[in-house]
Design a protein around this motif. Structure first.
Motif, PDB file in Angstrom:
ATOM      1  N   ILE A 151       0.840  -1.209   0.000  1.00  0.00           N
ATOM      2  CA  ILE A 151       0.000   0.000   0.000  1.00  0.00           C
ATOM      3  C   ILE A 151       0.869   1.251   0.000  1.00  0.00           C
ATOM      4  N   LEU A 152       1.940   1.220   0.781  1.00  0.00           N
ATOM      5  CA  LEU A 152       2.849   2.364   0.828  1.00  0.00           C
ATOM      6  C   LEU A 152       3.461   2.638  -0.547  1.00  0.00           C
ATOM      7  N   ILE A 153       3.926   1.595  -1.214  1.00  0.00           N
ATOM      8  CA  ILE A 153       4.525   1.751  -2.538  1.00  0.00           C
ATOM      9  C   ILE A 153       3.495   2.275  -3.535  1.00  0.00           C
ATOM     10  N   ALA A 154       2.272   1.727  -3.470  1.00  0.00           N
ATOM     11  CA  ALA A 154       1.218   2.162  -4.387  1.00  0.00           C
ATOM     12  C   ALA A 154       0.925   3.648  -4.199  1.00  0.00           C
ATOM     13  N   ARG A 155       0.830   4.095  -2.959  1.00  0.00           N
ATOM     14  CA  ARG A 155       0.551   5.507  -2.704  1.00  0.00           C
ATOM     15  C   ARG A 155       1.712   6.395  -3.152  1.00  0.00           C
ATOM     16  N   SER A 156       2.941   5.912  -2.966  1.00  0.00           N
ATOM     17  CA  SER A 156       4.099   6.712  -3.364  1.00  0.00           C
ATOM     18  C   SER A 156       4.174   6.862  -4.883  1.00  0.00           C
ATOM     19  N   MET A 157       3.511   5.945  -5.601  1.00  0.00           N
ATOM     20  CA  MET A 157       3.485   6.011  -7.064  1.00  0.00           C
ATOM     21  C   MET A 157       2.266   6.777  -7.576  1.00  0.00           C
ATOM     22  N   GLY A 158       1.477   7.352  -6.635  1.00  0.00           N
ATOM     23  CA  GLY A 158       0.328   8.152  -7.022  1.00  0.00           C
ATOM     24  C   GLY A 158      -0.965   7.388  -7.115  1.00  0.00           C
ATOM     25  N   PHE A 159      -0.996   6.191  -6.572  1.00  0.00           N
ATOM     26  CA  PHE A 159      -2.208   5.378  -6.613  1.00  0.00           C
ATOM     27  C   PHE A 159      -2.869   5.364  -5.224  1.00  0.00           C
ATOM     28  N   ASP A 160      -3.616   4.328  -4.902  1.00  0.00           N
ATOM     29  CA  ASP A 160      -4.306   4.290  -3.609  1.00  0.00           C
ATOM     30  C   ASP A 160      -4.123   2.932  -2.939  1.00  0.00           C
ATOM     31  N   ALA A 161      -4.759   2.791  -1.763  1.00  0.00           N
ATOM     32  CA  ALA A 161      -4.633   1.551  -0.990  1.00  0.00           C
ATOM     33  C   ALA A 161      -5.222   0.359  -1.732  1.00  0.00           C
ATOM     34  N   PRO A 231      -8.021  11.078  -8.752  1.00  0.00           N
ATOM     35  CA  PRO A 231      -8.026  10.423  -7.438  1.00  0.00           C
ATOM     36  C   PRO A 231      -9.411  10.295  -6.811  1.00  0.00           C
ATOM     37  N   THR A 232     -10.354  11.136  -7.210  1.00  0.00           N
ATOM     38  CA  THR A 232     -11.693  11.069  -6.627  1.00  0.00           C
ATOM     39  C   THR A 232     -12.445   9.814  -7.064  1.00  0.00           C
ATOM     40  N   LYS A 233     -11.938   9.147  -8.116  1.00  0.00           N
ATOM     41  CA  LYS A 233     -12.584   7.921  -8.582  1.00  0.00           C
ATOM     42  C   LYS A 233     -12.105   6.677  -7.830  1.00  0.00           C
ATOM     43  N   SER A 234     -11.206   6.880  -6.886  1.00  0.00           N
ATOM     44  CA  SER A 234     -10.744   5.768  -6.057  1.00  0.00           C
ATOM     45  C   SER A 234     -11.916   5.120  -5.337  1.00  0.00           C
ATOM     46  N   TYR A 235     -11.930   3.798  -5.299  1.00  0.00           N
ATOM     47  CA  TYR A 235     -13.004   3.085  -4.606  1.00  0.00           C
ATOM     48  C   TYR A 235     -12.931   3.297  -3.099  1.00  0.00           C
ATOM     49  N   ASP A 238     -12.453   8.061   0.539  1.00  0.00           N
ATOM     50  CA  ASP A 238     -12.528   8.569   1.910  1.00  0.00           C
ATOM     51  C   ASP A 238     -11.315   8.124   2.727  1.00  0.00           C
ATOM     52  N   LEU A 239     -10.910   6.881   2.530  1.00  0.00           N
ATOM     53  CA  LEU A 239      -9.730   6.359   3.224  1.00  0.00           C
ATOM     54  C   LEU A 239      -8.484   7.114   2.792  1.00  0.00           C
ATOM     55  N   GLU A 240      -8.373   7.417   1.509  1.00  0.00           N
ATOM     56  CA  GLU A 240      -7.187   8.101   0.989  1.00  0.00           C
ATOM     57  C   GLU A 240      -7.088   9.531   1.502  1.00  0.00           C
ATOM     58  N   ARG A 241      -8.207  10.196   1.702  1.00  0.00           N
ATOM     59  CA  ARG A 241      -8.175  11.569   2.204  1.00  0.00           C
ATOM     60  C   ARG A 241      -7.622  11.632   3.618  1.00  0.00           C
ATOM     61  N   ASN A 242      -7.844  10.542   4.373  1.00  0.00           N
ATOM     62  CA  ASN A 242      -7.381  10.514   5.766  1.00  0.00           C
ATOM     63  C   ASN A 242      -6.131   9.667   5.946  1.00  0.00           C
ATOM     64  N   ALA A 243      -5.519   9.253   4.836  1.00  0.00           N
ATOM     65  CA  ALA A 243      -4.380   8.336   4.919  1.00  0.00           C
ATOM     66  C   ALA A 243      -3.176   9.031   5.525  1.00  0.00           C
ATOM     67  N   SER A 244      -2.493   8.310   6.388  1.00  0.00           N
ATOM     68  CA  SER A 244      -1.248   8.812   6.977  1.00  0.00           C
ATOM     69  C   SER A 244      -0.076   8.188   6.231  1.00  0.00           C
ATOM     70  N   GLU A 245       0.987   8.931   6.121  1.00  0.00           N
ATOM     71  CA  GLU A 245       2.152   8.437   5.395  1.00  0.00           C
ATOM     72  C   GLU A 245       3.137   7.767   6.348  1.00  0.00           C
ATOM     73  N   GLN A 246       2.671   6.789   7.089  1.00  0.00           N
ATOM     74  CA  GLN A 246       3.547   6.067   7.995  1.00  0.00           C
ATOM     75  C   GLN A 246       4.394   5.075   7.208  1.00  0.00           C
ATOM     76  N   GLY A 432      -7.766  -1.179   5.801  1.00  0.00           N
ATOM     77  CA  GLY A 432      -8.816  -0.221   6.136  1.00  0.00           C
ATOM     78  C   GLY A 432      -9.885  -0.131   5.067  1.00  0.00           C
ATOM     79  N   ILE A 433      -9.768  -0.948   4.038  1.00  0.00           N
ATOM     80  CA  ILE A 433     -10.762  -1.003   2.964  1.00  0.00           C
ATOM     81  C   ILE A 433     -11.937  -1.861   3.425  1.00  0.00           C
TER      82      ILE A 433
END
Length: 468
Positions: A151-161, A231-235, A238-246, A432-433
């Motif tokens: 998930i971390l790698i996907a987000r770093s590449m501009g995608f989502d969880a 990004p708004t088309k992500s399934y 809501d999770l992505e808006r609150n995602a933390s970059e841990q 969290g999905i």
């Protein structure tokens, strides 16, 4: 607010409860379904005893009583004992191997190297190791450990969880479906029908694996591209808006772990060689896993007690699966003792009599998919259903290799959707999905896999896919 008592009432029945209820249903059927049997004749080519489709006749009934229901359980455990022990041994051994975190360190290093690289076509490359490991070992649950990193790698590449979940969990679940060298699914099913274990039909399973991986990669890339553009088309927006970059934990690839990986690779190569050479499946394959566990454990610095205790912990994890195998065998014990197994086969064959054998093969896939909702364990489903599907294949003019392929796809594909599947629910919990969000994505994979399964079975039935 939902009370604990209400949640308990809604809890899905335990696997053993479901199997016991199915044994009870089988016992009731022995009083309702008339007894009958086919004459078995020896196949001149394979030497296997096959059903003469024109020989069905009525025989004396032997209905089960209440005591027989409970006797069927230890008898099933006894008859399927080698399968249950194999599940425990391989599960325990694999846990020792996984506890060294060698594969986690390697995949973690690989994924960290790709972090920040936005090329969408890296996605199939990321998916490949998660696809291949379950395809070879038959163990997909261990891939959950990599999900946070995915998930971390996907987000770093501009995608989502959800993209990260597809890269790890969808890929591993798809790899499991192929049954390339899975002792739990392919090995059990082929041994029950008398085929050379794992080596037989390998080229056909490889062809199916290529098609399934292509479908998994296509849908994942297509979804990731959609999210990248908007990004708004992500399934799971809501999770992505609150995602933390841990930062996900990255395990160091030490010299010991590199040696463990080399030993693991040698072990996998030995398993492949053993399959192609026709080694005894029931004893030598589990023995290879034991050797791998001992050697890799010692390389990791474990003492004998550490190896033993870790092995036991792994065996505990798969204990339910081993018990389900034995309990499931109890169903076929009840049916066989009452002489109604062939009656069921005769009834099922009459539904598709006169239709092309290809239709019969596809129908087997659908039946196995439904049965998988009740018997989650692959080895357990094989123990319960193959005794019925094998002679049904004879009656319909299908080869036993085709019967096995129908079982593999029916057992594997539906696992993508089932809420009883620990891998799926674990992935949802970790990411969290929500399950409905996951289903919205997974249903596309499932539909395409079923189409591929139908095509593969159509081909298998047409060419009369043989043992090799």
């Amino acid at each position: 607010m939902e009370t604990l008592e209400t949640k308990k009432k809604r809890a899905f029945p335990h696997s053993l409860v479901i199997i016991f209820l199915l044994i009870c249903v089988a016992a009731v059927m022995t009083w309702v379904v008339p007894a009958g049997e086919y004459v078995r004749v020896e196949d001149a080519l394979t030497g296997r005893m096959v059903v003469d489709p024109n020989s069905y006749h009525v025989v004396e009934s032997n209905p089960a009583n209440l005591f027989d229901v409970f006797v069927a359980i230890p008898r099933g455990l006894s008859e399927a004992g080698w399968i249950a022990w194999m599940v425990l041994i391989i599960g325990g051994s694999f846990h020792v191997i996984e506890s060294t975190q060698s594969t986690r360190a390697l995949i973690g290093k690989f994924m960290k190297t790709l972090k920040g690289r936005g090329g969408i076509f890296f996605i199939p490359l990321l998916m490949l190791p998660f696809f291949m490991l379950p395809a070879i070992t038959g163990n997909g649950e261990s891939m959950l450990a990599f999900l946070p990193l995915g998930i971390l790698i996907a987000r770093s590449m501009g995608f989502d969880a959800m993209t990260g979940l597809c890269i790890v969990t969808i890929a591993s679940s798809t790899g499991y479906c192929t049954g390339l060298f899975s002792a739990f699914s392919t090995g059990t099913a082929q041994s029950l029908v008398g085929l050379p274990v794992l080596s037989s039909g390998l080229w056909f399973r490889i062809l199916g694996a290529v098609l399934l991986f292509a479908a998994a990669a296509f849908w994942t890339v297509r979804y990731a591209w959609m999210v990248k553009k908007d990004p708004t088309k992500s399934y799971c927006y809501d999770l992505e808006r609150n995602a933390s970059e841990q930062e996900a934990e990255i395990v160091e690839l030490t010299t010991r772990r590199k040696l463990c990986l080399v030993e693991f690779l040698l072990g996998i190569c030995t398993i492949v060689y053993a399959a192609l050479a026709g080694w005894d499946f029931k004893t030598r394959f589990p023995a290879i896993f034991i050797i791998m566990a001992v050697v890799i454990g010692l390389t990791a610095g474990y003492d004998a007690n550490k190896i033993a205790s870790t092995f036991v912990d792994g065996a505990k994890v798969v204990l339910v699966g081993a018990l389900v195998t034995g309990f499931s065998k109890g169903i076929s014990v009840i049916l066989a003792d009452a002489n109604i197994t062939d009656t069921i086969v005769h009834a099922l064959s009459s539904l598709v009599v006169g239709l092309p054998t290809q239709i019969g093969a596809m129908a087997m896939l659908l039946v196995q998919s439904v049965l998988n909702c009740f018997i989650i364990s692959s080895s357990g489903q094989a123990a319960a259903t193959i005794p019925i599907m094998s002679p049904l294949g004879d009656v319909l003019g299908l080869t036993q290799q085709t019967v096995v392929m129908a079982f593999l796809y029916g057992d594997g594909f539906s696992n993508l959707l089932l809420p009883m599947n620990a891998s799926i629910m674990g992935a949802c919990a970790i990411s969290g999905i929500t399950y409905p969000q996951y289903m919205r994505r997974a249903i596309r994979h499932y539909a395409s896999y079923m189409v591929i399964g139908f095509i593969m079975l159509f081909i298998a039935a047409t060419i009369k896919l043989g043992p090799f």
